[in-house]
Write a protein that holds these residues in place. Structure first.
Motif, PDB file in Angstrom:
ATOM      1  N   ILE A   7     -10.440  34.287   6.118  1.00 38.21           N
ATOM      2  CA  ILE A   7      -9.074  34.106   6.614  1.00 38.21           C
ATOM      3  C   ILE A   7      -8.616  35.512   6.974  1.00 38.21           C
ATOM      4  CG2 ILE A   7      -6.771  33.176   6.126  1.00 38.21           C
ATOM      5  CD1 ILE A   7      -8.977  31.102   5.681  1.00 38.21           C
ATOM      6  N   GLY A   8      -8.666  35.817   8.261  1.00 44.38           N
ATOM      7  CA  GLY A   8      -8.446  37.187   8.731  1.00 44.38           C
ATOM      8  C   GLY A   8      -9.779  37.795   9.113  1.00 44.38           C
ATOM      9  N   SER A   9      -9.837  38.343  10.340  1.00 39.64           N
ATOM     10  CA  SER A   9     -11.110  38.858  10.860  1.00 39.64           C
ATOM     11  C   SER A   9     -10.876  40.171  11.593  1.00 39.64           C
ATOM     12  CB  SER A   9     -11.744  37.828  11.805  1.00 39.64           C
ATOM     13  OG  SER A   9     -11.927  36.611  11.121  1.00 39.64           O
ATOM     14  N   LEU A  29     -15.404  32.766  10.751  1.00 40.93           N
ATOM     15  CA  LEU A  29     -14.269  33.673  10.913  1.00 40.93           C
ATOM     16  C   LEU A  29     -13.028  32.895  11.323  1.00 40.93           C
ATOM     17  CD1 LEU A  29     -16.330  36.005  13.224  1.00 40.93           C
ATOM     18  CD2 LEU A  29     -15.605  36.691  10.931  1.00 40.93           C
ATOM     19  N   SER A  30     -11.846  33.448  11.006  1.00 41.93           N
ATOM     20  CA  SER A  30     -10.607  32.882  11.549  1.00 41.93           C
ATOM     21  C   SER A  30      -9.542  33.959  11.604  1.00 41.93           C
ATOM     22  CB  SER A  30     -10.121  31.698  10.700  1.00 41.93           C
ATOM     23  OG  SER A  30      -9.608  32.139   9.459  1.00 41.93           O
ATOM     24  N   ASN A  31      -8.548  33.724  12.432  1.00 47.58           N
ATOM     25  CA  ASN A  31      -7.417  34.662  12.539  1.00 47.58           C
ATOM     26  C   ASN A  31      -6.161  33.853  12.847  1.00 47.58           C
ATOM     27  OD1 ASN A  31      -7.660  34.019  15.224  1.00 47.58           O
ATOM     28  ND2 ASN A  31      -8.189  36.075  15.917  1.00 47.58           N
ATOM     29  N   SER A  32      -5.079  34.546  13.252  1.00 51.13           N
ATOM     30  CA  SER A  32      -3.840  33.801  13.515  1.00 51.13           C
ATOM     31  C   SER A  32      -3.766  33.295  14.949  1.00 51.13           C
ATOM     32  CB  SER A  32      -2.620  34.683  13.209  1.00 51.13           C
ATOM     33  OG  SER A  32      -2.429  35.642  14.225  1.00 51.13           O
ATOM     34  N   LEU A  38     -11.840  35.329  18.997  1.00 53.83           N
ATOM     35  CA  LEU A  38     -12.873  35.964  18.167  1.00 53.83           C
ATOM     36  C   LEU A  38     -14.248  35.886  18.827  1.00 53.83           C
ATOM     37  CD1 LEU A  38     -11.608  34.649  14.712  1.00 53.83           C
ATOM     38  CD2 LEU A  38     -11.681  37.053  15.436  1.00 53.83           C
ATOM     39  N   ARG A  39     -14.275  35.497  20.106  1.00 46.34           N
ATOM     40  CA  ARG A  39     -15.554  35.256  20.784  1.00 46.34           C
ATOM     41  C   ARG A  39     -16.443  36.506  20.785  1.00 46.34           C
ATOM     42  NH1 ARG A  39     -14.380  33.898  26.340  1.00 46.34           N
ATOM     43  NH2 ARG A  39     -13.203  32.175  25.472  1.00 46.34           N
ATOM     44  N   ASP A  40     -15.847  37.664  21.090  1.00 47.97           N
ATOM     45  CA  ASP A  40     -16.654  38.891  21.169  1.00 47.97           C
ATOM     46  C   ASP A  40     -17.265  39.243  19.815  1.00 47.97           C
ATOM     47  OD1 ASP A  40     -15.988  39.006  23.770  1.00 47.97           O
ATOM     48  OD2 ASP A  40     -14.585  40.699  23.603  1.00 47.97           O
ATOM     49  N   LEU A  41     -16.450  39.105  18.771  1.00 45.21           N
ATOM     50  CA  LEU A  41     -16.952  39.434  17.429  1.00 45.21           C
ATOM     51  C   LEU A  41     -18.073  38.470  17.024  1.00 45.21           C
ATOM     52  CD1 LEU A  41     -16.788  41.068  14.805  1.00 45.21           C
ATOM     53  CD2 LEU A  41     -14.901  39.590  14.068  1.00 45.21           C
ATOM     54  N   VAL A  42     -17.888  37.184  17.326  1.00 41.66           N
ATOM     55  CA  VAL A  42     -18.913  36.180  16.994  1.00 41.66           C
ATOM     56  C   VAL A  42     -20.210  36.502  17.726  1.00 41.66           C
ATOM     57  CG1 VAL A  42     -19.556  33.754  17.327  1.00 41.66           C
ATOM     58  CG2 VAL A  42     -17.324  34.331  16.361  1.00 41.66           C
ATOM     59  N   GLU A  43     -20.099  36.840  19.013  1.00 36.52           N
ATOM     60  CA  GLU A  43     -21.296  37.189  19.793  1.00 36.52           C
ATOM     61  C   GLU A  43     -21.998  38.380  19.193  1.00 36.52           C
ATOM     62  OE1 GLU A  43     -20.996  37.931  24.074  1.00 36.52           O
ATOM     63  OE2 GLU A  43     -20.211  35.872  24.208  1.00 36.52           O
ATOM     64  N   ASP A  44     -21.196  39.363  18.819  1.00 36.49           N
ATOM     65  CA  ASP A  44     -21.742  40.589  18.251  1.00 36.49           C
ATOM     66  C   ASP A  44     -22.445  40.315  16.917  1.00 36.49           C
ATOM     67  OD1 ASP A  44     -22.138  43.320  18.279  1.00 36.49           O
ATOM     68  OD2 ASP A  44     -20.394  43.678  16.997  1.00 36.49           O
ATOM     69  N   LEU A  45     -21.886  39.406  16.119  1.00 35.99           N
ATOM     70  CA  LEU A  45     -22.462  39.128  14.796  1.00 35.99           C
ATOM     71  C   LEU A  45     -23.706  38.243  14.884  1.00 35.99           C
ATOM     72  CD1 LEU A  45     -19.233  38.582  12.625  1.00 35.99           C
ATOM     73  CD2 LEU A  45     -20.754  40.561  12.630  1.00 35.99           C
ATOM     74  N   GLY A  46     -23.831  37.490  15.967  1.00 37.07           N
ATOM     75  CA  GLY A  46     -25.054  36.706  16.161  1.00 37.07           C
ATOM     76  C   GLY A  46     -24.972  35.279  15.657  1.00 37.07           C
ATOM     77  N   PRO A  47     -26.132  34.604  15.606  1.00 32.18           N
ATOM     78  CA  PRO A  47     -26.151  33.151  15.397  1.00 32.18           C
ATOM     79  C   PRO A  47     -25.660  32.680  14.028  1.00 32.18           C
ATOM     80  CG  PRO A  47     -28.384  34.060  15.494  1.00 32.18           C
ATOM     81  CD  PRO A  47     -27.457  35.155  15.891  1.00 32.18           C
ATOM     82  N   ARG A  48     -25.563  33.556  13.055  1.00 33.93           N
ATOM     83  CA  ARG A  48     -25.056  33.132  11.739  1.00 33.93           C
ATOM     84  C   ARG A  48     -23.529  33.106  11.694  1.00 33.93           C
ATOM     85  NH1 ARG A  48     -28.924  36.771   8.765  1.00 33.93           N
ATOM     86  NH2 ARG A  48     -30.803  35.551   8.501  1.00 33.93           N
TER      87      ARG A  48
END
Ligand SMILES: NC(=O)c1ccc[n+]([C@@H]2O[C@H](COP(=O)([O-])OP(=O)(O)OC[C@H]3O[C@@H](n4cnc5c(N)ncnc54)[C@H](OP(=O)(O)O)[C@@H]3O)[C@@H](O)[C@H]2O)c1
Length: 232
Positions: A7-9, A29-32, A38-48
């Protein structure tokens, strides 16, 4: 496979997520503002990694980290966190957060406020006392001679054991500072707060300096209440 809900990314949430992915966790991940932001962060973090709404991240997490500005803590979803271990990274900064008299007079602590909001969860205070860049740069495998320790506080021994194992997986030893009410010992501006990992030298600001369990224990023992500090 353990899933970590966030809760907060932002600075700290994104860093905990990065360390958790490296340690083999799935992260939600989640935010307000919504998962699409959060697409860029998810892409950067990868498939997990994936992004969701806060209630979905809370629901998905076997373990959940609340890492938002303190003024937003009453918006953390309660029901999906029932029975779960919740790690609280929040700090109280007057210029950012609403004024909270019980924190000003030190009759409670930040994580006790979150525990009060989440009565059916088991809150453990952790990660609040280290600058996010140092959290990333100082992570080390178990047994490394320059491994750092982080203080934790909580009212539930089993929850603290869960968080200790999580910290170990991410690259840190844990030092038990006691119950949530003892969380003031590593709140903002104490000896165990962020400066402990800053150290000296030209690169100290970026890379940080390791602080082991002995250093953390000494800093916790030296902690002083704000009121006592103001009297100096
Ligand atoms: N920065 C550090 O080095 C550091 C170190 C230790 C502890 N802390 C503490 O940890 C907390 C987070 O710090 P930070 O630096 O990571 O902050 P940050 O970079 O500003 O990130 C805050 C995150 O919280 C999200 N958020 C705000 N309100 C929310 C809500 N109601 N529901 C879900 N998400 C919400 C924000 O989403 P949006 O962007 O969409 O609003 C953002 O993702 C603070 O309490 C801070 O004092 C910070």
């Amino acid at each position: 496979m353990t899933t970590l809900g966030l809760i907060g990314s932002g600075n700290i949430g994104g860093t905990v997520a990065r360390l958790a992915v490296a340690a083999g966790y799935e992260v939600v991940l989640s935010n307000s503002r919504g998962p699409e932001t959060l697409r860029d962060l998810v892409e950067d973090l990868g498939p997990r990694a994936r992004a969701a709404l806060p209630a979905e991240a809370a629901e998905a997490g076997d373990l959940v980290v609340v890492t938002i500005p303190l003024h937003a803590h009453r918006r953390v979803p309660v029901e999906p966190l029932a029975g779960k271990v919740v790690i609280d990274t929040e700090n109280y900064y007057l210029q950012r957060d609403e004024q909270i008299p019980e924190l000003d007079d030190e009759s409670t602590t930040t994580s006790e406020l979150l525990q009060r909001h989440l009565p059916t969860s088991r809150v453990v205070k952790a990660f609040n006392n280290i600058y996010f860049k140092h959290l990333l740069s100082l992570a080390r495998p178990a047994g490394a001679p320059d491994r750092s320790a982080l203080p934790i506080a909580g009212d539930d021994a089993e929850a603290k054991a869960t968080v200790t194992a999580f910290l170990d997986a991410l690259g840190y030893d844990a030092v038990d500072a006691g119950r949530l009410a003892e969380g003031w010992r590593f709140q903002r501006d104490t000896a165990a707060y962020a400066g402990l990992y800053f150290g000296q030298g030209p690169d100290a600001g970026e890379a940080g300096t390791p602080a082991d369990a002995t250093a953390v224990r000494a800093a916790l023992a030296a902690a002083r209440r704000y009121a006592d500090t103001e009297e100096d």
